[in-house]
Design a protein around this motif. Sequence first.
Motif, mmCIF file in Angstrom:
data_model
loop_
_atom_site.group_PDB
_atom_site.id
_atom_site.type_symbol
_atom_site.label_atom_id
_atom_site.label_comp_id
_atom_site.label_asym_id
_atom_site.label_seq_id
_atom_site.Cartn_x
_atom_site.Cartn_y
_atom_site.Cartn_z
ATOM 1 N N THR A 122 37.152 51.360 46.152
ATOM 2 C CA THR A 122 36.390 51.136 44.920
ATOM 3 C C THR A 122 37.315 50.833 43.753
ATOM 4 O OG1 THR A 122 34.605 52.593 45.672
ATOM 5 C CG2 THR A 122 34.738 52.160 43.315
ATOM 6 N N THR A 123 38.426 51.553 43.677
ATOM 7 C CA THR A 123 39.400 51.309 42.609
ATOM 8 C C THR A 123 39.973 49.901 42.706
ATOM 9 O OG1 THR A 123 39.986 53.658 42.565
ATOM 10 C CG2 THR A 123 41.536 52.122 41.550
ATOM 11 N N GLU A 124 40.315 49.474 43.925
ATOM 12 C CA GLU A 124 40.836 48.113 44.113
ATOM 13 C C GLU A 124 39.788 47.070 43.744
ATOM 14 O OE1 GLU A 124 43.911 47.096 44.845
ATOM 15 O OE2 GLU A 124 44.454 49.213 44.647
ATOM 16 N N ALA A 125 38.537 47.348 44.064
ATOM 17 C CA ALA A 125 37.458 46.414 43.711
ATOM 18 C C ALA A 125 37.337 46.288 42.195
ATOM 19 C CB ALA A 125 36.139 46.888 44.313
ATOM 20 N N ARG A 126 37.463 47.391 41.483
ATOM 21 C CA ARG A 126 37.371 47.352 40.019
ATOM 22 C C ARG A 126 38.536 46.581 39.417
ATOM 23 N NH1 ARG A 126 33.243 50.195 38.178
ATOM 24 N NH2 ARG A 126 32.417 51.970 39.369
ATOM 25 N N LYS A 127 39.696 46.639 40.046
ATOM 26 C CA LYS A 127 40.836 45.860 39.557
ATOM 27 C C LYS A 127 40.572 44.358 39.710
ATOM 28 C CE LYS A 127 44.355 49.412 40.404
ATOM 29 N NZ LYS A 127 45.557 49.802 41.189
#
Length: 443
Positions: A122-127
């Motif tokens: 999820t964090t990578e997707a937000r980046k």
Amino acid sequence: MRVLVLVLLFASEARSQVPSYELHLNEALSKAKNRSDQLKSVKSDILASQEQSDASYTSLLPELTLDGNLHYVSTVPTIQIAPGTPAFALGTHLNYSIGPTLSYTVWDGGASRDLHKSQEKTTEARKQDERTQTAQVLSSVRLAYIRTQLGLEQLRFLSDSLKLSKSQAQDISNRHKEGTSSTLDLLTAKKEVLSYELLFKQRQTDLSSALRDLVALVEQKPSLEIKEPTPKGFTNSGLWLILDPLEDTLKSENASEPAELSETPPQVLSQELFADSLELLAKSQKSALYPRLQISGRTSLDYPNGPIPERINQNTLAVGFSMPIYEFSKVQHLAAQKTYEAEAARHRKNQIASDMQRDFAKSKETLRSLRQQDKDAREVLNQAEKLAKMYYEAYRLGRITLIEVQASNLRTLQAKVDLSQIQAFILNHLTILKTLAIKDETL
């Protein structure tokens, strides 16, 4: 002579008092990236997601807590061992226990591990979403800047046409006084001047609107008073506006035109990562059906020691085991929900990729057409300017009417406007290509 000098000095001072606003495209893009609350919001979302990911990782580690309790009972039971002997209390009124506890989940079916991996995805997707949002913000700035450039360019064209119209009207007025021009021509010439003045005011209003949109995107707290903007040096102006010339922007933007889409556009990659996150979350929820094993160790200071009113150090080792027997299929339904959401994300990913390929190809094709139109429009303008001069000379010689001269002047103005609009359209489609391609060097 002295009065003339004073008048000229006063006019020069008045011109110098006109406020000016200078903004170059690269400067506008840089300011917008620093100012955009939209981008600040995305950055905060990334930080929040990262904190949640770090928090989920702690569930994989042992947990150390300090536990304690204190309670008071009003009645303490007593016991008498033998008749005639005094009874003694089985405890005390005040009871307490305090000490550290170390606990660790030995096995939970991989629920904690999958939850942590899900948060990382999820964090990578937000980046990736941040890259997309940055490109969209810069696209908005580019489009607003181009619109303002176009408005400023058209004001210049109208000013040139207005000056020409006034010059021709003055010439016709002089000819009318000499009796070589009719009253109808004089009135027609004056009417044309008024028409251009009205059109100038209308375009000035449009420019004000475009400039407000641009300033709102690049200035944190806009304090600029936008009133009757014009190019620098114009008289009767409330604000001198200094931007990059449209031709210069066209050259620089053409030089950085993306040739193809990125292999992994952030819009697509974000949906892929989001789908992976949901699938891991589904696995984590399914693990709730498996056995859960936990161990803990505790050392504490307890009082009392059973019936003996003394403090003792108590060490405890515990093993806990739990497994759901029947929970009305709640876990299966929750896991299925995340699985379907992951499937939906993958479908969105495919649709986004397809739409991007289509829009990129359309803009490429449109650009090819616009560039050919740009060449044709330049030739039309060149011919129109030559014809306008020839028409006025023919009018002075009495070969054609003033209406034909004015029609030729209007065609020249329209040719200039058409060329500038084509150039603006080219820049707009270059902006679309950059927004779709999202090369990191263009952000």
